[in-house]
Design a protein around this motif. Structure first.
Motif, short mmCIF file in Angstrom:
data_model
loop_
_atom_site.label_atom_id
_atom_site.label_comp_id
_atom_site.label_asym_id
_atom_site.label_seq_id
_atom_site.Cartn_x
_atom_site.Cartn_y
_atom_site.Cartn_z
N THR A 87 -0.79 -0.16 -8.30
CA THR A 87 -0.38 -0.95 -7.13
C THR A 87 -1.51 -1.88 -6.67
N LEU A 92 -1.83 -3.24 0.00
CA LEU A 92 -1.15 -2.10 0.60
C LEU A 92 -1.36 -2.02 2.11
N GLU A 96 1.56 -2.11 4.83
CA GLU A 96 1.68 -1.02 5.80
C GLU A 96 1.76 -1.55 7.23
N ASN A 327 1.82 3.97 0.58
CA ASN A 327 1.10 3.42 1.73
C ASN A 327 1.75 3.76 3.06
#
Length: 412
Positions: A87, A92, A96, A327
């Protein structure tokens, strides 16, 4: 500014890039999603941002970069699927803080990687790479010198996770002795045994294969000192991450003859596309197998990945469950038949849950069930209610107005 969304499946737009397996498309269609846009390749940045602006769910592989800047254009986006293991191509933290969970497929290509590693181990022990190269140049070296069976030899596995354990099981079926090293205590499968440490494993192995994640601790964990600790003539396989091996040190160890051969599938710097040149200090060695990061690239693996990630995205969209999100707070939820479900994603600050509950109290809406999980930065609360759609919409609007709210949604 918080995002509030509530719409039926036929209005949810799914964007799938980079030739994601048709199994993903089939899964979405079977679940009732009809607006699915697919592309065989990654998109130029301008086009990517235009597509993201209209998408509710996006699926990518490794080439598409979902940076904070790209995600800032994705106002409607509610979930991201990485149809691969890694990822790193996704910001992330930005996802998030936008209330967007990210799902990946950490296990679906496990078998494909393990099979390649075992095949490479056999080829290296038989000296096939250099014999193949000689034949291509018109040479003929029919000799058993330097050619060995893998039966009875020792395979050292660094990183005894899902891939490492499968490699070990297959290797034992071929009659190999298996030892492993991991930073965590792991239950050995079959007759595999834990080494006393990394250097103990290196000193005892005829073949060393690496299966560790990319972390600061694993960066160049196999350098000049570690290569020198390996048996003279031993072989190295890396199908994990390109930063794990000091490539220049490996080239020197191959040049000196201390390392008998290598198979490398991942590199510190890799071409962005198939049309870009591949440059590495390892080119030109007849006893080195070089592959273009295709350890998990089989049709079976891609089909499995398509099924796995699509199922996670559909379950989140339909149900709100975030199990295995990389995440996001993980919540496993039951079905909500007979109830409407509200999702509230917010900054993890004191007092939010009490304000959420106060909204229901003021509007006189009874809560059937409530689920809460938090991360250091965000909180995720799921509330099931018995109410009309109009009441649910009113509740959603009040929840969206709570300070710190990132995203709200009603699941009908």
């Amino acid at each position: 500014m918080s995002q509030k969304t509530s719409f039926p499946k036929h209005e949810i737009r799914v964007l799938l890039l980079e030739g994601i397996s048709p199994t993903a498309v089939e899964s979405f269609r079977a679940a009732g999603y009809s607006q699915i846009q697919t592309y065989d390749k990654s998109l130029p940045e301008d086009e990517l941002r235009r597509e993201l602006a209209a998408a509710h769910i996006v699926g990518i592989r490794s080439r598409t970069q979902l940076t904070a800047g790209a995600l800032a254009h994705a106002r409607r986006l509610m979930a991201i699927g990485a149809f691969c293991i890694g990822t790193n191509q996704i910001d992330l933290d930005a996802a998030e803080m936008a209330g967007i969970p990210v799902f990946n497929a950490p296990y679906s290509n496990t078998r494909s990687v393990a099979e390649l590693v075992i095949a490479e181990a056999i080829m290296l022990m038989r000296g096939i790479p250099q014999k193949n190269a000689q034949c291509h140049r018109g040479g003929w070296s029919k000799s058993a010198a330097g050619s060995h069976e893998v039966r009875g030899k020792t395979l050292g596995i660094v990183g005894y996770g899902h891939i490492g354990t499968q490699v070990g099981v297959i290797a034992e079926a071929l009659g190999m002795h298996v030892i492993f090293h991991d930073i965590e205590t792991k239950l050995a499968l079959g007759n595999a045994r834990a080494a006393a440490g990394l250097h103990d494993l290196l000193a005892r192995s005829d073949i060393v294969t690496l299966h560790v994640p990319e972390t600061p601790a694993t960066r160049e964990m196999i350098g000049a000192a570690e290569l020198a600790a390996m048996r003279r003539g031993a072989h190295l396989i890396n199908a994990s991450r390109g930063t794990v091996v000091d490539i220049d040190a490996l080239a020197q160890a191959l040049r000196s003859g201390h390392i008998g051969g290598a198979a490398i599938d991942v590199f510190p710097v890799e071409p962005q596309g198939n049309a870009d040149p591949f440059v590495s200090p390892l080119t030109g060695f007849d006893n080195v197998i070089l592959t273009p990061h295709i350890g998990g690239s089989t049709l079976e693996a891609q089909d499995n990945i398509g099924l796995e990630v699509a199922a996670k995205l559909i379950r989140y969209s339909d149900n709100g469950s975030t199990l295995s999100a990389v995440n996001f707070p993980e919540v496993t939820l039951p079905e909500h038949t007979g109830s409407l479900r509200l999702l509230h994603i917010h900054r993890n600050v004191p007092g939010v849950l009490s304000q959420v509950n106060e909204v229901f109290s003021r509007l006189g809406v009874n809560i059937d069930g409530q689920y809460l999980r938090t991360h250091p930065k965000i909180g995720y609360v799921v509330i099931d209610i018995t109410a009309t759609q109009a009441q649910a919409a009113a509740v959603r609007d009040r929840l969206a107005a709570i300070p710190g709210t990132l995203r709200t949604r009603v699941l009908y």
